[in-house]
Design a protein around this motif. Sequence first.
Motif, PDB file in Angstrom:
ATOM      1  N   GLU A  50     -33.766  19.891 -28.839  1.00  0.00           N
ATOM      2  CA  GLU A  50     -33.327  18.537 -28.506  1.00  0.00           C
ATOM      3  C   GLU A  50     -33.004  18.424 -27.018  1.00  0.00           C
ATOM      4  O   GLU A  50     -33.368  17.433 -26.371  1.00  0.00           O
ATOM      5  N   THR A  51     -32.331  19.435 -26.483  1.00  0.00           N
ATOM      6  CA  THR A  51     -31.963  19.420 -25.069  1.00  0.00           C
ATOM      7  C   THR A  51     -33.193  19.382 -24.179  1.00  0.00           C
ATOM      8  O   THR A  51     -33.226  18.654 -23.182  1.00  0.00           O
ATOM      9  N   ARG A  52     -34.186  20.152 -24.535  1.00  0.00           N
ATOM     10  CA  ARG A  52     -35.412  20.188 -23.738  1.00  0.00           C
ATOM     11  C   ARG A  52     -36.081  18.814 -23.715  1.00  0.00           C
ATOM     12  O   ARG A  52     -36.547  18.360 -22.657  1.00  0.00           O
ATOM     13  N   VAL A  53     -36.122  18.133 -24.846  1.00  0.00           N
ATOM     14  CA  VAL A  53     -36.729  16.798 -24.919  1.00  0.00           C
ATOM     15  C   VAL A  53     -35.968  15.821 -24.027  1.00  0.00           C
ATOM     16  O   VAL A  53     -36.563  15.065 -23.242  1.00  0.00           O
ATOM     17  N   TYR A  54     -34.642  15.829 -24.134  1.00  0.00           N
ATOM     18  CA  TYR A  54     -33.836  14.909 -23.329  1.00  0.00           C
ATOM     19  C   TYR A  54     -33.999  15.180 -21.837  1.00  0.00           C
ATOM     20  O   TYR A  54     -34.116  14.243 -21.031  1.00  0.00           O
ATOM     21  N   LEU A  55     -33.980  16.447 -21.458  1.00  0.00           N
ATOM     22  CA  LEU A  55     -34.054  16.780 -20.035  1.00  0.00           C
ATOM     23  C   LEU A  55     -35.406  16.433 -19.440  1.00  0.00           C
ATOM     24  O   LEU A  55     -35.495  16.021 -18.282  1.00  0.00           O
ATOM     25  N   ILE A  56     -36.475  16.606 -20.193  1.00  0.00           N
ATOM     26  CA  ILE A  56     -37.797  16.226 -19.683  1.00  0.00           C
ATOM     27  C   ILE A  56     -37.857  14.723 -19.455  1.00  0.00           C
ATOM     28  O   ILE A  56     -38.377  14.256 -18.428  1.00  0.00           O
ATOM     29  N   ASN A  57     -37.315  13.952 -20.376  1.00  0.00           N
ATOM     30  CA  ASN A  57     -37.285  12.501 -20.191  1.00  0.00           C
ATOM     31  C   ASN A  57     -36.386  12.105 -19.028  1.00  0.00           C
ATOM     32  O   ASN A  57     -36.691  11.154 -18.292  1.00  0.00           O
ATOM     33  N   LEU A  58     -35.284  12.833 -18.844  1.00  0.00           N
ATOM     34  CA  LEU A  58     -34.408  12.569 -17.706  1.00  0.00           C
ATOM     35  C   LEU A  58     -35.139  12.839 -16.395  1.00  0.00           C
ATOM     36  O   LEU A  58     -35.012  12.080 -15.424  1.00  0.00           O
ATOM     37  N   MET A  59     -35.922  13.900 -16.360  1.00  0.00           N
ATOM     38  CA  MET A  59     -36.679  14.216 -15.145  1.00  0.00           C
ATOM     39  C   MET A  59     -37.751  13.173 -14.863  1.00  0.00           C
ATOM     40  O   MET A  59     -38.025  12.849 -13.700  1.00  0.00           O
ATOM     41  N   ILE A  60     -38.378  12.643 -15.916  1.00  0.00           N
ATOM     42  CA  ILE A  60     -39.370  11.581 -15.724  1.00  0.00           C
ATOM     43  C   ILE A  60     -38.706  10.358 -15.094  1.00  0.00           C
ATOM     44  O   ILE A  60     -39.251   9.740 -14.167  1.00  0.00           O
ATOM     45  N   ALA A  61     -37.504  10.019 -15.575  1.00  0.00           N
ATOM     46  CA  ALA A  61     -36.770   8.895 -14.997  1.00  0.00           C
ATOM     47  C   ALA A  61     -36.410   9.164 -13.543  1.00  0.00           C
ATOM     48  O   ALA A  61     -36.541   8.286 -12.679  1.00  0.00           O
ATOM     49  N   ILE A 101     -29.002   6.810 -17.434  1.00  0.00           N
ATOM     50  CA  ILE A 101     -27.679   6.631 -18.037  1.00  0.00           C
ATOM     51  C   ILE A 101     -27.744   6.820 -19.550  1.00  0.00           C
ATOM     52  O   ILE A 101     -26.894   7.503 -20.144  1.00  0.00           O
ATOM     53  N   LEU A 102     -28.765   6.248 -20.179  1.00  0.00           N
ATOM     54  CA  LEU A 102     -28.892   6.355 -21.629  1.00  0.00           C
ATOM     55  C   LEU A 102     -29.203   7.783 -22.071  1.00  0.00           C
ATOM     56  O   LEU A 102     -28.680   8.252 -23.093  1.00  0.00           O
ATOM     57  N   ILE A 103     -30.041   8.489 -21.316  1.00  0.00           N
ATOM     58  CA  ILE A 103     -30.354   9.873 -21.690  1.00  0.00           C
ATOM     59  C   ILE A 103     -29.134  10.760 -21.533  1.00  0.00           C
ATOM     60  O   ILE A 103     -28.861  11.627 -22.379  1.00  0.00           O
ATOM     61  N   TYR A 178     -23.742  -0.154 -19.327  1.00  0.00           N
ATOM     62  CA  TYR A 178     -23.188   1.022 -18.657  1.00  0.00           C
ATOM     63  C   TYR A 178     -21.777   1.333 -19.136  1.00  0.00           C
ATOM     64  O   TYR A 178     -21.442   2.498 -19.404  1.00  0.00           O
ATOM     65  N   PHE A 179     -20.927   0.311 -19.232  1.00  0.00           N
ATOM     66  CA  PHE A 179     -19.539   0.573 -19.615  1.00  0.00           C
ATOM     67  C   PHE A 179     -19.448   1.061 -21.062  1.00  0.00           C
ATOM     68  O   PHE A 179     -18.569   1.866 -21.391  1.00  0.00           O
ATOM     69  N   VAL A 180     -20.343   0.602 -21.918  1.00  0.00           N
ATOM     70  CA  VAL A 180     -20.403   1.157 -23.281  1.00  0.00           C
ATOM     71  C   VAL A 180     -20.805   2.625 -23.227  1.00  0.00           C
ATOM     72  O   VAL A 180     -20.194   3.480 -23.887  1.00  0.00           O
ATOM     73  N   LEU A 182     -20.454   4.655 -20.719  1.00  0.00           N
ATOM     74  CA  LEU A 182     -19.346   5.400 -20.109  1.00  0.00           C
ATOM     75  C   LEU A 182     -18.298   5.766 -21.147  1.00  0.00           C
ATOM     76  O   LEU A 182     -17.816   6.911 -21.186  1.00  0.00           O
ATOM     77  N   GLY A 183     -17.944   4.808 -22.001  1.00  0.00           N
ATOM     78  CA  GLY A 183     -16.964   5.092 -23.041  1.00  0.00           C
ATOM     79  C   GLY A 183     -17.440   6.181 -23.991  1.00  0.00           C
ATOM     80  O   GLY A 183     -16.662   7.067 -24.370  1.00  0.00           O
ATOM     81  N   ILE A 184     -18.727   6.146 -24.344  1.00  0.00           N
ATOM     82  CA  ILE A 184     -19.282   7.161 -25.249  1.00  0.00           C
ATOM     83  C   ILE A 184     -19.283   8.530 -24.596  1.00  0.00           C
ATOM     84  O   ILE A 184     -18.887   9.532 -25.209  1.00  0.00           O
ATOM     85  N   VAL A 185     -19.723   8.604 -23.340  1.00  0.00           N
ATOM     86  CA  VAL A 185     -19.797   9.890 -22.635  1.00  0.00           C
ATOM     87  C   VAL A 185     -18.409  10.489 -22.458  1.00  0.00           C
ATOM     88  O   VAL A 185     -18.200  11.693 -22.672  1.00  0.00           O
TER      89      VAL A 185
END
Length: 314
Positions: A50-61, A101-103, A178-180, A182-185
């Motif tokens: 799961e981490t690998r999938v998220y990080l690849i998408n983060l890098m694309i962004a 932010i979402l990733i 963003y503020f939503v 932020l609260g989740i993170v």
Amino acid sequence: MVNCTQSNDTIQDGVLLFQLIVYIPVLAFGIPLNAIAFWVFCWKLKRWTETRVYLINLMIADCSLLFALPFLIYFHRRQHQTGKLCFAIQCIYFTNMPMSILIITMIAIDRYIAIKFPLKAKTLRSPLKSASMCGLLWIILVIYAYFHPKFEEGEEEFCFQKRASRPNYSSLLSIFGYFVALGIVVFCSVEVIKCLKKKMSESPHETKLIQKALHIISVNLCVFILCFLPLYTVLLLRFAVDVAGACSLVWPLRMSVHILACLANANCCLDGFCYYFAAKEFQEISSLLPPCMFMRSRMNQSQESQQPTDQVMT
């Protein structure tokens, strides 16, 4: 509608200089860092997680932002008029920051589930589910980025320079999002930190490993807050000023948005450091979970009763 058209060439020149000071190092370090990280996560790692999938998408962004930055600098310095090129770059730009932010939020949720609910994690988490979620987010944000400039079409003369004093309600959606996030993170990070501290007090032999994870989570949280919170706070103030029609505050807030956007965009360079270590943290902390899950399974079998899964790490 109130028309606020005042300007200050000296302040604007200072903002342009600040953009160059920030964006040149961001491009110089961000491109190789993201290229190396992309190579590592796409070809060097053997197992899809799961981490690998998220990080690849983060890098694309992040890479899409790095692609847009030279155009952003050029548009601001040359007072580039709106057009097809401007529209295309705006679509890219208005997609990557919300996506980042979402990733980051999804990574925080994924970490929270993995640490707090290790028994349920196998059913709640999977690389396919992570990829599907990222794909859905990309579709939603591409649609949002496509229609975002449409709200200002015909009102703005220059690219990336909002001069009309009409409130932009599409921006309000991004600010609220963003503020939503932020609260989740913050919630997920604090809960994971509390859980790991309890684990550390009960397992002194794992203190060094858990302390390392705590530092990484804390740094990631601080970077997320410091990079994005100032910008979205000023954007919210700018929206309130546009609604109130307070012309005296429009220009200072407009310049503040440009300056804080530079700091927020620098996040694409910091991601190369923070989430490389975040990936190592996931791998190392996961080594703590199987014994906990095994012990939990034995307790369930012996006691033949169910207990809350969030007690696994306590």
